[in-house]
Design a protein around this motif. Sequence first.
Motif, PDB file in Angstrom:
ATOM      1  N   THR A   1       0.842  -1.195   0.000  1.00  0.00           N
ATOM      2  CA  THR A   1       0.000   0.000   0.000  1.00  0.00           C
ATOM      3  C   THR A   1       0.876   1.245   0.000  1.00  0.00           C
ATOM      4  OG1 THR A   1      -0.164  -0.255   2.384  1.00  0.00           O
ATOM      5  CG2 THR A   1      -2.090  -0.883   1.095  1.00  0.00           C
ATOM      6  N   ASP A   2       2.042   1.159   0.633  1.00  0.00           N
ATOM      7  CA  ASP A   2       2.835   2.378   0.799  1.00  0.00           C
ATOM      8  C   ASP A   2       4.243   2.272   0.205  1.00  0.00           C
ATOM      9  OD1 ASP A   2       3.907   0.554   2.476  1.00  0.00           O
ATOM     10  OD2 ASP A   2       3.446   1.611   4.332  1.00  0.00           O
ATOM     11  N   PHE A   3       4.602   1.149  -0.355  1.00  0.00           N
ATOM     12  CA  PHE A   3       5.921   0.931  -0.950  1.00  0.00           C
ATOM     13  C   PHE A   3       7.059   0.940   0.084  1.00  0.00           C
ATOM     14  CE2 PHE A   3       3.153   2.126  -4.337  1.00  0.00           C
ATOM     15  CZ  PHE A   3       3.488   1.247  -5.351  1.00  0.00           C
ATOM     16  N   MET A   4       6.693   1.080   1.359  1.00  0.00           N
ATOM     17  CA  MET A   4       7.702   1.021   2.422  1.00  0.00           C
ATOM     18  C   MET A   4       7.920  -0.443   2.808  1.00  0.00           C
ATOM     19  SD  MET A   4       8.247   4.221   3.132  1.00  0.00           S
ATOM     20  CE  MET A   4       8.803   4.417   4.812  1.00  0.00           C
ATOM     21  N   THR A   5       6.842  -1.211   2.778  1.00  0.00           N
ATOM     22  CA  THR A   5       6.932  -2.647   2.976  1.00  0.00           C
ATOM     23  C   THR A   5       6.200  -3.265   1.794  1.00  0.00           C
ATOM     24  OG1 THR A   5       4.847  -2.728   4.162  1.00  0.00           O
ATOM     25  CG2 THR A   5       6.819  -2.457   5.505  1.00  0.00           C
ATOM     26  N   ALA A   6       6.562  -4.477   1.450  1.00  0.00           N
ATOM     27  CA  ALA A   6       5.889  -5.107   0.308  1.00  0.00           C
ATOM     28  C   ALA A   6       5.955  -6.621   0.424  1.00  0.00           C
ATOM     29  CB  ALA A   6       6.551  -4.664  -0.994  1.00  0.00           C
ATOM     30  N   GLU A   7       4.928  -7.263  -0.108  1.00  0.00           N
ATOM     31  CA  GLU A   7       4.873  -8.726  -0.209  1.00  0.00           C
ATOM     32  C   GLU A   7       5.129  -9.065  -1.666  1.00  0.00           C
ATOM     33  OE1 GLU A   7       3.771 -11.314   1.801  1.00  0.00           O
ATOM     34  OE2 GLU A   7       3.788 -10.024   3.572  1.00  0.00           O
ATOM     35  N   PHE A   8       5.776 -10.205  -1.925  1.00  0.00           N
ATOM     36  CA  PHE A   8       5.839 -10.598  -3.344  1.00  0.00           C
ATOM     37  C   PHE A   8       4.449 -11.090  -3.737  1.00  0.00           C
ATOM     38  CE2 PHE A   8       6.760 -14.651  -1.297  1.00  0.00           C
ATOM     39  CZ  PHE A   8       6.042 -15.560  -2.064  1.00  0.00           C
ATOM     40  N   SER A   9       4.114 -10.852  -4.980  1.00  0.00           N
ATOM     41  CA  SER A   9       2.771 -11.191  -5.426  1.00  0.00           C
ATOM     42  C   SER A   9       2.671 -12.685  -5.745  1.00  0.00           C
ATOM     43  CB  SER A   9       2.465 -10.349  -6.661  1.00  0.00           C
ATOM     44  OG  SER A   9       1.220 -10.693  -7.153  1.00  0.00           O
ATOM     45  N   ARG A  10       1.583 -13.301  -5.286  1.00  0.00           N
ATOM     46  CA  ARG A  10       1.389 -14.746  -5.548  1.00  0.00           C
ATOM     47  C   ARG A  10       0.796 -14.922  -6.949  1.00  0.00           C
ATOM     48  NH1 ARG A  10       3.463 -13.590  -0.561  1.00  0.00           N
ATOM     49  NH2 ARG A  10       3.389 -15.359   0.856  1.00  0.00           N
ATOM     50  N   ILE A  11       1.586 -14.652  -7.943  1.00  0.00           N
ATOM     51  CA  ILE A  11       1.127 -14.777  -9.330  1.00  0.00           C
ATOM     52  C   ILE A  11       0.886 -16.254  -9.649  1.00  0.00           C
ATOM     53  CG2 ILE A  11       1.844 -14.464 -11.738  1.00  0.00           C
ATOM     54  CD1 ILE A  11       3.494 -12.127 -10.886  1.00  0.00           C
ATOM     55  N   PRO A  12      -0.239 -16.586 -10.279  1.00  0.00           N
ATOM     56  CA  PRO A  12      -0.464 -18.007 -10.630  1.00  0.00           C
ATOM     57  C   PRO A  12       0.693 -18.549 -11.478  1.00  0.00           C
ATOM     58  CG  PRO A  12      -2.432 -16.699 -11.062  1.00  0.00           C
ATOM     59  CD  PRO A  12      -1.361 -15.725 -10.675  1.00  0.00           C
ATOM     60  N   TYR A  13       1.053 -19.816 -11.225  1.00  0.00           N
ATOM     61  CA  TYR A  13       2.161 -20.434 -11.959  1.00  0.00           C
ATOM     62  C   TYR A  13       1.970 -20.355 -13.470  1.00  0.00           C
ATOM     63  CZ  TYR A  13       4.462 -22.548  -7.895  1.00  0.00           C
ATOM     64  OH  TYR A  13       5.151 -22.746  -6.735  1.00  0.00           O
ATOM     65  N   GLU A  14       0.697 -20.494 -13.906  1.00  0.00           N
ATOM     66  CA  GLU A  14       0.442 -20.508 -15.359  1.00  0.00           C
ATOM     67  C   GLU A  14       0.880 -19.182 -15.986  1.00  0.00           C
ATOM     68  OE1 GLU A  14      -2.481 -20.936 -13.173  1.00  0.00           O
ATOM     69  OE2 GLU A  14      -1.412 -22.835 -12.919  1.00  0.00           O
ATOM     70  N   VAL A  15       0.664 -18.069 -15.246  1.00  0.00           N
ATOM     71  CA  VAL A  15       1.025 -16.755 -15.785  1.00  0.00           C
ATOM     72  C   VAL A  15       2.553 -16.628 -15.834  1.00  0.00           C
ATOM     73  CG1 VAL A  15       0.785 -14.258 -15.495  1.00  0.00           C
ATOM     74  CG2 VAL A  15      -1.106 -15.778 -14.838  1.00  0.00           C
ATOM     75  N   LEU A  16       3.199 -17.091 -14.763  1.00  0.00           N
ATOM     76  CA  LEU A  16       4.674 -17.053 -14.742  1.00  0.00           C
ATOM     77  C   LEU A  16       5.237 -17.936 -15.857  1.00  0.00           C
ATOM     78  CD1 LEU A  16       5.426 -17.239 -10.908  1.00  0.00           C
ATOM     79  CD2 LEU A  16       5.864 -15.301 -12.428  1.00  0.00           C
ATOM     80  N   GLU A  17       4.597 -19.078 -16.023  1.00  0.00           N
ATOM     81  CA  GLU A  17       5.074 -20.019 -17.043  1.00  0.00           C
ATOM     82  C   GLU A  17       4.960 -19.400 -18.443  1.00  0.00           C
ATOM     83  OE1 GLU A  17       2.796 -23.607 -17.275  1.00  0.00           O
ATOM     84  OE2 GLU A  17       4.142 -24.472 -18.769  1.00  0.00           O
ATOM     85  N   ALA A  18       3.800 -18.762 -18.712  1.00  0.00           N
ATOM     86  CA  ALA A  18       3.593 -18.157 -20.028  1.00  0.00           C
ATOM     87  C   ALA A  18       4.625 -17.061 -20.271  1.00  0.00           C
ATOM     88  CB  ALA A  18       2.180 -17.594 -20.123  1.00  0.00           C
ATOM     89  N   ALA A  19       4.867 -16.237 -19.239  1.00  0.00           N
ATOM     90  CA  ALA A  19       5.839 -15.145 -19.387  1.00  0.00           C
ATOM     91  C   ALA A  19       7.227 -15.729 -19.625  1.00  0.00           C
ATOM     92  CB  ALA A  19       5.826 -14.262 -18.149  1.00  0.00           C
ATOM     93  N   SER A  20       7.602 -16.718 -18.828  1.00  0.00           N
ATOM     94  CA  SER A  20       8.932 -17.306 -18.938  1.00  0.00           C
ATOM     95  C   SER A  20       9.136 -17.941 -20.324  1.00  0.00           C
ATOM     96  CB  SER A  20       9.104 -18.348 -17.825  1.00  0.00           C
ATOM     97  OG  SER A  20      10.171 -19.184 -18.113  1.00  0.00           O
ATOM     98  N   ARG A  21       8.134 -18.701 -20.774  1.00  0.00           N
ATOM     99  CA  ARG A  21       8.265 -19.388 -22.066  1.00  0.00           C
ATOM    100  C   ARG A  21       8.443 -18.362 -23.183  1.00  0.00           C
ATOM    101  NH1 ARG A  21       3.501 -21.114 -23.650  1.00  0.00           N
ATOM    102  NH2 ARG A  21       3.084 -22.102 -21.651  1.00  0.00           N
ATOM    103  N   ARG A  22       7.590 -17.328 -23.161  1.00  0.00           N
ATOM    104  CA  ARG A  22       7.690 -16.325 -24.223  1.00  0.00           C
ATOM    105  C   ARG A  22       9.031 -15.588 -24.174  1.00  0.00           C
ATOM    106  NH1 ARG A  22       3.198 -12.078 -24.795  1.00  0.00           N
ATOM    107  NH2 ARG A  22       4.671 -11.423 -26.385  1.00  0.00           N
ATOM    108  N   ILE A  23       9.466 -15.259 -22.973  1.00  0.00           N
ATOM    109  CA  ILE A  23      10.717 -14.478 -22.862  1.00  0.00           C
ATOM    110  C   ILE A  23      11.904 -15.267 -23.423  1.00  0.00           C
ATOM    111  CG2 ILE A  23      12.381 -13.511 -21.220  1.00  0.00           C
ATOM    112  CD1 ILE A  23       9.875 -12.609 -19.539  1.00  0.00           C
ATOM    113  N   VAL A  24      12.048 -16.531 -23.021  1.00  0.00           N
ATOM    114  CA  VAL A  24      13.215 -17.272 -23.528  1.00  0.00           C
ATOM    115  C   VAL A  24      13.100 -17.563 -25.020  1.00  0.00           C
ATOM    116  CG1 VAL A  24      14.081 -18.287 -21.394  1.00  0.00           C
ATOM    117  CG2 VAL A  24      12.300 -19.455 -22.648  1.00  0.00           C
ATOM    118  N   ASN A  25      11.861 -17.672 -25.509  1.00  0.00           N
ATOM    119  CA  ASN A  25      11.686 -17.908 -26.957  1.00  0.00           C
ATOM    120  C   ASN A  25      11.868 -16.650 -27.784  1.00  0.00           C
ATOM    121  OD1 ASN A  25      11.257 -20.635 -26.906  1.00  0.00           O
ATOM    122  ND2 ASN A  25       9.059 -20.435 -26.564  1.00  0.00           N
ATOM    123  N   GLU A  26      11.347 -15.532 -27.277  1.00  0.00           N
ATOM    124  CA  GLU A  26      11.276 -14.331 -28.112  1.00  0.00           C
ATOM    125  C   GLU A  26      12.420 -13.345 -27.905  1.00  0.00           C
ATOM    126  OE1 GLU A  26       7.323 -12.546 -27.903  1.00  0.00           O
ATOM    127  OE2 GLU A  26       6.451 -14.541 -27.644  1.00  0.00           O
TER     128      GLU A  26
END
Length: 513
Positions: free
Chosen positions: A466-491
Motif C-alpha cells: 500500500t505504501d511501498f515502504m513494505t511489500a509482499e511478493f505477489s502470488r502470481i499463478p504459476y500458469e502466468v509465470l510459465e507463459a511469461a517465462s516461455r515467451r521471454i526465452v523464446n522471443e
Amino acid sequence: MTNEYVLILDFGGQYNQLIARRVRECNVYCEVKPYNKIGIDEIKKLSPKGIIFTGGPQSVYGEDAPSVPKEIFELGIPVLGICYGSQLMAHVLGGKVETCKVSEYGKTETFYDKKCALFADAEIPESAISWMSHTDFISAVPEGFSVAAHTSNCPCSAMYNEEKKLYAVQFHPEVNHTQFGVKMLDSFLKDVCCCTGDWTMENYAEKSIKEIREKVGSGKVLLALSGGVDSSVLAALLSKAIGRQLTCIFVDHGFMRKNEGDEVEAAFKDWDINFVRVNAKEQFMGKLRGVSDPETKRKTIGEEFIRVFEAEAKKIGHVDFLAQGTIYPDVIESGAGDAAVIKSHHNVGGLPDHVDFKEIIEPLRMLFKDETRKLGQELGLSETLVWRQPFPGPGLAIRIIGEITDDKLEILQDADWIFREEIAKAGLDRSINQYFAVLTNNRSVGVMGDFRTYDYTLALRAVETTDFMTAEFSRIPYEVLEAASRRIVNEVKNINRVCYDITTKPPATIEWE
Ligand code: XMP
C-alpha cells in the motif's frame, strides 16, 4: 481551501498515512501533523471538525512518551484516539493503563456496545473481527467514560464519553482486517464531528484551477514531465488552468520502458501546452560508460537530468514558476523521526540550481496517490497514464545490474514488455502494485535445439503494497509465470533462464539497485 478539516495527530504509528487515506475516502479533508509540532493555539486557529490520535510504538509510562496537554480535550472538538492514542486519552484524563496479561496481535473477535455512536450503524453487528496490536490496555476508564467494546482477553477495547464527544478504540479501524472499520471512522466523522463530506476531486479540480490562475496571473510556468502519474496529472491540471503559459520539458534519458517515450509524447500531443521532448539517451549513456555501482548510477543520472533540464530551460528564458508534482506522502513528516536513507532517490522533476524562476508551485502536495489518480480521471487523462505503475526516476538503468550497454537495454525492454503483456492478459495489472523485469549480470548454461547456450538470467519481480515502504511478493499463478517465462526465452535473444523474486521488503527492497 475551505473544506471541512480534520486534524490527525501523529504519535509515530505505522498506519498514520492509512488513517488519513481512510478519512479522505469518507470525503473529509484531513492533514497529518506530528504531535510535537503543533500547539493548542494553532489547533484552535485551525478549528478542526475533529481530531484523531494515531497509534505509536511507546507505552504512556515510557520515558519521553509522547503526550498532549489536557486542554486538548476541553476545546469542545471531538477526539478519536486509536491504539496508543486511546491509551493516551485514558492516561491524560485520569484513567489507568496497564500491561496486558496476554498481548493481543492480529485478527481478534471484538464485542461492541451498539449504544456507542462509533458502532451504532445498522450494518455493524454486535461482534466482529478487529485488528489488534498492543501490549498495554486501558484497565480503568476515566471519570465520565463508559466501556464500549471488549474481547475475551481485554475488558476495554473501546471507551467513550458521549457528552464530551471523546472516543477511543484499542484496535485499528483503518486497517482492512478490521471489519466495518471504515464504517466506524465514517460514523465518527459524520455523526460525531458532523462533517458533511465535502472533499471530492471534482471540487478540488475546480478550486485548484481557480487558485492556480490567481497565483500565476499572466506568468510563465515550467514543469519537468516524466510521464509518471504525478507529473502527468499536474500537466493536465496546469493546462486546464493556464494553457500555453505552461511549458513541459520531457527529458527522455533513454531508460524508459519499451515505446514509453513515444507514448508520453503522444499522450500530450493534443493538449493546449508547450511540450518539449529532449532525446538525451546518448548523453546519459556516455556518462554511464563503465559505471556499475548502483549509487554512482543513481547519482550520475540525477545530476545529468538536472543539467539537461537546465540547458533546455535556458532556451525558454525567464520563467516565473517551477511546478513540481510533489504529493502528500512526500510531505508528511512522521512523529517517529527520520528514517535512514537506503537509496538516493531521484525524482524526475528534482530541483535545478541554475534555472531562473521566482517560486515553486506544488498544486498536488495535499493529495494522496489514489486521489491524484482520481483527479487525473476527472481532468480527462487516459486510463493508461492514470493507472501507470510507479517507475523509478533512473528508469531501467537501475534494473540492469552491472554496466549498462545498448544491447542489455534492448534485451530488458523486450523482456519487460512481454512480462507486462502477460500480467495484463491475466487481468492482474491493477491488483499488483508494481511488476517488472530485471536483467541480472549472471549468465548460465542452457540448451536450445541441439545447441549449448550461455546467456543472461532474467529476474521477474512483482509486489503488492500500500505504501511501498513494505511489500509482499505477489502470488502470481504459476500458469502466468510459465507463459511469461516461455515467451521471454523464446522471443528475447540472449536470455535462457527466468527466475521469480520471492523476497518481501524488508529485507529486500523493491528495486534491485
Ligand atoms: P525500493 O527499491 O526503495 O523502491 O523498495 C520503493 C519504490 O520507489 C521507487 N523508486 C524510485 N522512485 N525515484 C523515484 O521516483 C527513484 O530514484 C526511485 N528508486 C526507487 C520504486 O520503483 C518503488 O516503487
